[in-house]
Motif scaffolding. Structure first.
Motif, mmCIF file in Angstrom:
data_model
loop_
_atom_site.group_PDB
_atom_site.id
_atom_site.type_symbol
_atom_site.label_atom_id
_atom_site.label_comp_id
_atom_site.label_asym_id
_atom_site.label_seq_id
_atom_site.Cartn_x
_atom_site.Cartn_y
_atom_site.Cartn_z
ATOM 1 N N ALA A 197 -13.084 11.040 50.187
ATOM 2 C CA ALA A 197 -13.101 9.628 49.789
ATOM 3 C C ALA A 197 -14.462 9.002 50.054
ATOM 4 O O ALA A 197 -14.980 8.235 49.227
ATOM 5 N N TYR A 231 -11.078 12.269 41.690
ATOM 6 C CA TYR A 231 -11.583 12.810 42.957
ATOM 7 C C TYR A 231 -12.271 14.163 42.786
ATOM 8 O O TYR A 231 -12.825 14.704 43.744
ATOM 9 N N LEU A 406 -5.020 11.196 49.840
ATOM 10 C CA LEU A 406 -5.972 10.491 48.985
ATOM 11 C C LEU A 406 -5.287 9.501 48.039
ATOM 12 O O LEU A 406 -5.840 8.433 47.758
#
Length: 408
Positions: A197, A231, A406
């Protein structure tokens, strides 16, 4: 006759073990040393400095010691300019060429330090003049051209291995030490998620290197979600990874096994061949998605989200898929481009591709290697990817838990 040379070590040389390594190298190779200056950083953010005279009985022994010290970040106190020698032919390096580590490196050219671009291990360093001054960069052997000015010897070269400062705070703090199966897996996965992240928040690039086991263990949907939600910025894998991902969409199996029930499908051993045939019939993965043949999975999301992927072929591939790069040199170059764009790499249950990508990475790139077999992590470290940390666990547990941290 005793010969000597003075070297310097700077940075977090105690916490990173550089100082101890330097002492061991000198003693193991039959030399002696005298620490002439030692300034210890007394705060967590302060660096240390050591000036050490290295002695040996002859020039050959001293050269061997200095070579090993140099690879570990000990640099001559009185650097000369680097020696440049023209390459005698295409794909031929001059005798005594400097073979790079994967650590940040500078070469001294006309009394100025020049940063070497595109660092990776086992390359030559080429120096050329540009309108903006001198430029130094790495070249693999097959890219060397006759006349390239290549750095030879080890004079005028400065190497800076990654350090391990005392302050281990922040999302990447867990990477200051090795990760093992003995640590709480949920805590470590949460820390990996925080690191991913943070990389994305800072505009960084996350590369996933994945093996077919990720599909076999049922982690396919979780990785597809991570691709869909932004991501993952690139996938590096082999033909088998893509085939079984696509097979799961077409037949509900991976290598003939239903990943939900673990049942062997009737005639399931044919499914991956049928899958390859159908993708070839469609014209490739992109065409299969566009036509509606493929409606889910990792390769589907890569196409939908415009996430680039490299499928590097091998001698044992079935098919292969039209998208698989079967020329080994071409595949290496494609992997190399991905690797140099990456700021963080997740290596998920694949030994061969992990080592291949690891060879192309500078030591400043953060690497997390996850595999049920600890030998995978060991081989990666032995090949020179010292910045990698390893987690020994089931990939089928790791990826879904990472996605939960996440996304949920």
């Amino acid at each position: 006759m005793t010969v000597s040379r003075v070297v310097e070590l700077e940075g977090h040389i105690i916490d990173s073990g550089m100082m101890q390594s330097a002492f061991s190298i000198v003693m193991d190779l039959g030399g002696d040393f005298d620490v002439e200056e030692f300034d210890i950083g007394r705060q967590k953010d302060q660096q240390s400095y050591a000036r050490m005279r290295v002695m040996a009985e002859d020039h050959e022994t001293l050269h061997s010691i200095l070579h090993e010290l140099h690879q570990n970040g000990a640099n001559p106190a009185d650097p000369a300019n680097a020696t440049l020698t023209p390459a005698p032919d295409d794909q031929v390096v001059p005798e005594g060429f400097y073979s790079t580590t994967n650590h940040p490196t500078q070469i001294r050219y006309e009394d100025e330090w020049v940063e070497v671009e595109r660092m990776e291990m086992d390359c030559a360093v080429v120096v050329e003049e540009t309108d903006d001054g001198a430029r130094a960069y790495t070249k693999v052997l097959n890219a060397v051209e006759e006349g390239d000015r290549i750095v030879t010897g080890e004079g005028g070269i400065r190497v800076q291995p990654p350090e391990r400062p005392r302050d281990r705070s922040g999302a990447f703090g867990f990477m200051q030490g090795g990760v093992s199966s003995e640590r709480p897996s949920e805590t470590t996965i949460r820390q990996v998620a925080e690191a991913v992240a943070e990389t994305k928040r800072e505009g960084g690039n996350v590369l996933v290197v994945a093996g077919p086991a990720l599909i076999h263990t049922g982690a396919r949907e979780a990785l597809a979600r991570l691709v869909r939600e932004g991501y993952v910025d690139g996938i590096s894998a082999g033909n088998g990874f893509a085939v079984h991902d696509l097979e799961r969409d077409l037949f509900g199996t991976s290598l003939g096994v239903n990943t939900d029930t673990a049942d062997h499908a009737r005639k399931g051993h044919k499914h991956h061949i049928y899958t390859i045939s159908e993708i070839i019939r469609a014209g490739g993965i992109e065409e299969a998605v566009e036509s509606g043949l493929i409606e889910s999975g990792i390769m589907y999301q890569c196409h939908q989200q415009d996430v680039p992927y490299v499928l590097a072929g091998s001698i044992r591939d079935d098919g292969p898929l039209p998208d698989t790069i079967t020329d080994a040199v071409e595949a290496q170059n494609a992997i190399r481009e991905q690797a140099h764009d990456a700021d963080m790499v997740l290596m998920l249950s694949t030994l061969l591709h992990s080592v291949a990508v690891g060879n192309c990475l500078p030591s400043t790139t953060k690497v997390v290697c996850v595999d049920i077999n600890p030998a995978t992590v060991t081989q990666l470290l032995d090949r020179g990817s010292a910045q990698a940390v390893g987690m020994v666990t089931d990939i089928g547990t790791f990826v879904p838990t990472l996605a939960e941290n996440l996304l949920d």
